[in-house]
Design a protein around this motif. Structure first.
Motif, PDB file in Angstrom:
ATOM      1  N   ILE A  91       0.761  -1.170   0.107  1.00 17.55           N
ATOM      2  CA  ILE A  91      -0.002   0.102   0.016  1.00 17.55           C
ATOM      3  C   ILE A  91       0.923   1.260   0.080  1.00 17.55           C
ATOM      4  O   ILE A  91       2.069   1.071   0.541  1.00 17.55           O
ATOM      5  CB  ILE A  91      -1.104  -0.081   1.108  1.00 17.55           C
ATOM      6  N   VAL A  92       0.268   2.364  -0.561  1.00 19.29           N
ATOM      7  CA  VAL A  92       1.135   3.653  -0.546  1.00 19.29           C
ATOM      8  C   VAL A  92       0.244   4.590   0.505  1.00 19.29           C
ATOM      9  O   VAL A  92      -1.138   4.932   0.083  1.00 19.29           O
ATOM     10  CB  VAL A  92       0.999   4.324  -1.713  1.00 19.29           C
ATOM     11  N   GLU A  93       0.371   5.042   1.350  1.00 19.20           N
ATOM     12  CA  GLU A  93      -0.406   5.781   2.568  1.00 19.20           C
ATOM     13  C   GLU A  93      -0.332   7.264   2.056  1.00 19.20           C
ATOM     14  O   GLU A  93       0.764   7.567   1.461  1.00 19.20           O
ATOM     15  CB  GLU A  93      -0.136   5.630   3.917  1.00 19.20           C
ATOM     16  N   ARG A  94      -1.352   7.932   2.170  1.00 19.45           N
ATOM     17  CA  ARG A  94      -1.410   9.313   2.125  1.00 19.45           C
ATOM     18  C   ARG A  94      -0.846  10.100   3.372  1.00 19.45           C
ATOM     19  O   ARG A  94      -0.990   9.466   4.270  1.00 19.45           O
ATOM     20  CB  ARG A  94      -2.737   9.971   1.978  1.00 19.45           C
ATOM     21  N   SER A  95      -0.379  11.143   3.308  1.00 19.34           N
ATOM     22  CA  SER A  95       0.224  11.845   4.568  1.00 19.34           C
ATOM     23  C   SER A  95      -0.715  12.765   4.904  1.00 19.34           C
ATOM     24  O   SER A  95      -1.286  13.402   4.350  1.00 19.34           O
ATOM     25  CB  SER A  95       1.736  12.348   4.001  1.00 19.34           C
ATOM     26  N   ALA A  96      -0.674  12.742   6.329  1.00 25.05           N
ATOM     27  CA  ALA A  96      -1.348  14.136   6.952  1.00 25.05           C
ATOM     28  C   ALA A  96      -0.702  15.513   6.560  1.00 25.05           C
ATOM     29  O   ALA A  96       0.481  15.518   6.843  1.00 25.05           O
ATOM     30  CB  ALA A  96      -1.355  13.808   8.441  1.00 25.05           C
ATOM     31  N   PHE A  97      -1.358  16.434   5.983  1.00 24.07           N
ATOM     32  CA  PHE A  97      -0.926  17.524   5.354  1.00 24.07           C
ATOM     33  C   PHE A  97      -1.334  18.838   6.324  1.00 24.07           C
ATOM     34  O   PHE A  97      -0.477  19.634   6.557  1.00 24.07           O
ATOM     35  CB  PHE A  97      -0.989  17.869   3.900  1.00 24.07           C
ATOM     36  N   VAL A 109      -9.399  15.161  15.226  1.00 22.36           N
ATOM     37  CA  VAL A 109      -8.000  15.414  15.376  1.00 22.36           C
ATOM     38  C   VAL A 109      -7.441  14.670  16.630  1.00 22.36           C
ATOM     39  O   VAL A 109      -7.733  14.922  17.804  1.00 22.36           O
ATOM     40  CB  VAL A 109      -7.744  16.886  15.392  1.00 22.36           C
ATOM     41  N   SER A 110      -6.405  13.965  16.653  1.00 20.29           N
ATOM     42  CA  SER A 110      -5.739  13.202  17.695  1.00 20.29           C
ATOM     43  C   SER A 110      -4.599  14.050  17.934  1.00 20.29           C
ATOM     44  O   SER A 110      -4.072  15.030  17.301  1.00 20.29           O
ATOM     45  CB  SER A 110      -5.452  11.828  17.289  1.00 20.29           C
ATOM     46  N   ARG A 111      -3.872  13.964  18.991  1.00 20.49           N
ATOM     47  CA  ARG A 111      -2.757  14.689  19.600  1.00 20.49           C
ATOM     48  C   ARG A 111      -1.725  14.764  18.355  1.00 20.49           C
ATOM     49  O   ARG A 111      -0.932  15.623  18.460  1.00 20.49           O
ATOM     50  CB  ARG A 111      -2.490  14.008  20.725  1.00 20.49           C
TER      51      ARG A 111
END
Length: 318
Positions: free
Chosen positions: A165-171, A194-196
């Motif tokens: 898999i290729v994950e998306r990154s949190a931007f 939104v987590s910490r």
């Protein structure tokens, strides 16, 4: 005793004569002429059906009707999923007993998702068999998850499964309608909360800000003096951006030529410490001027200062 022989013979002769007479006259035994039997002629439609419909078609139609009724009852009663699951479990159990049980799973490329989460997203569980596992369906399920941008599923017989898999990154964080979400650089919502671990991401606000965040934040990163002081970037009317700084100062950027406005803003802070002054807003929407709005206390102090500087009138002045 008198012998009854001659009387019996006379009686029998009389009966025989009567029978012969009836036959000669054309009467039947019951005294009526026998009617000929009417021939049976079936209806034309029935005759066509009997001629062209295959043998035992009625039995087949009855079976189909019963099966259709049973299927309608299953769908109407909401038991279709249970029936499908039971059939799938049955065939998987047969395949597993034949040696096609999934004994090893390799998942490559995951960072945010755990192995159990990836398998659950793909619909792979302990009852699944490699023989009946639909690799294309698993791949589509994985790609439907917002965290996964691309996926590859390989079946290695008799019992190995490999998932890449290729994950998306949190931007960035995106606020819209009072809701806060984690988005990727292409605007896809990764998490509706939104987590910490994501609280340090840049914040963009407003309708359409999720789509335009990548370009604007990339431009803002060229001016570290402004980027470090920025708390949120607000898209106004889906046309232009405002900056909300850490101390509450609002910067109203123009709709066009945003890069030059950011460069000028960075220069003003370096040379004149603009962000440290007692102001509440800086309006840069007009190309030929910069408008600064003072805070209430600063405005009062400025007003008092100008009052003291006004020249006093002399007694003879009109």
């Amino acid at each position: 005793m008198r012998s009854p022989g001659p009387q019996a013979d006379l009686k029998a002769a009389a009966i025989g004569a009567a029978v012969l007479l009836r036959e000669r006259l054309g009467f039947n035994r019951a005294g009526a002429r026998q009617r000929p039997e009417r021939e049976y002629h079936p209806h034309r439609l029935i005759a066509l059906l009997e001629r062209y419909i295959p043998h035992r078609a009625g039995v087949a139609a009855t079976v189909l009707m019963l099966l259709g009724s049973a299927g309608y009852g299953i769908v109407k009663g909401g038991h279709l999923e249970e029936l499908t699951s039971a059939a799938s479990d049955t065939r998987n159990a047969i395949a597993n007993s034949a040696g096609f049980r999934i004994t090893a799973v390799a998942i490559n490329g995951r960072r945010q998702l755990t192995q159990d989460e990836v398998l659950a997203i793909g619909g792979v569980n302990g009852r699944s068999s490699l023989l009946f596992l639909d690799a294309a369906a698993v791949r589509e399920k994985l790609k439907a998850n917002p965290w996964i941008g691309e996926a590859t599923v390989l079946k290695l017989y008799p019992g190995q499964l490999q998932i890449d898999i290729v994950e998306r990154s949190a931007f960035a964080l995106w606020q819209q309608g009072g809701r806060l979400s984690v988005i990727s650089d292409d605007g896809a919502v990764l998490e509706p909360y939104v987590s910490r671990r994501f609280v340090s991401l840049p914040l963009v606000v407003g309708k359409g800000a999720d789509i335009r965040a990548r370009d604007f934040l990339s431009m803002l990163a060229r001016y570290p003096q402004v980027r470090v002081a920025t708390r949120a970037a607000i898209l106004v009317g889906e046309r232009r951006w405002n900056l909300r700084l850490q101390d509450g100062l609002d910067i109203r950027l123009p709709e066009n030529d945003v890069g030059n406005a950011l460069a000028a803003l960075s220069k003003l802070d370096k040379e004149d410490r603009l962000f440290s002054r007692d102001i509440v807003a800086v309006d840069m929407r007009l190309p030929d001027r910069l408008i600064v709005q003072l805070s209430e206390d600063a405005a009062k102090a400025r007003e008092e200062l100008f009052k003291d500087k006004k020249p006093k009138k002399k007694a003879g002045d009109a």
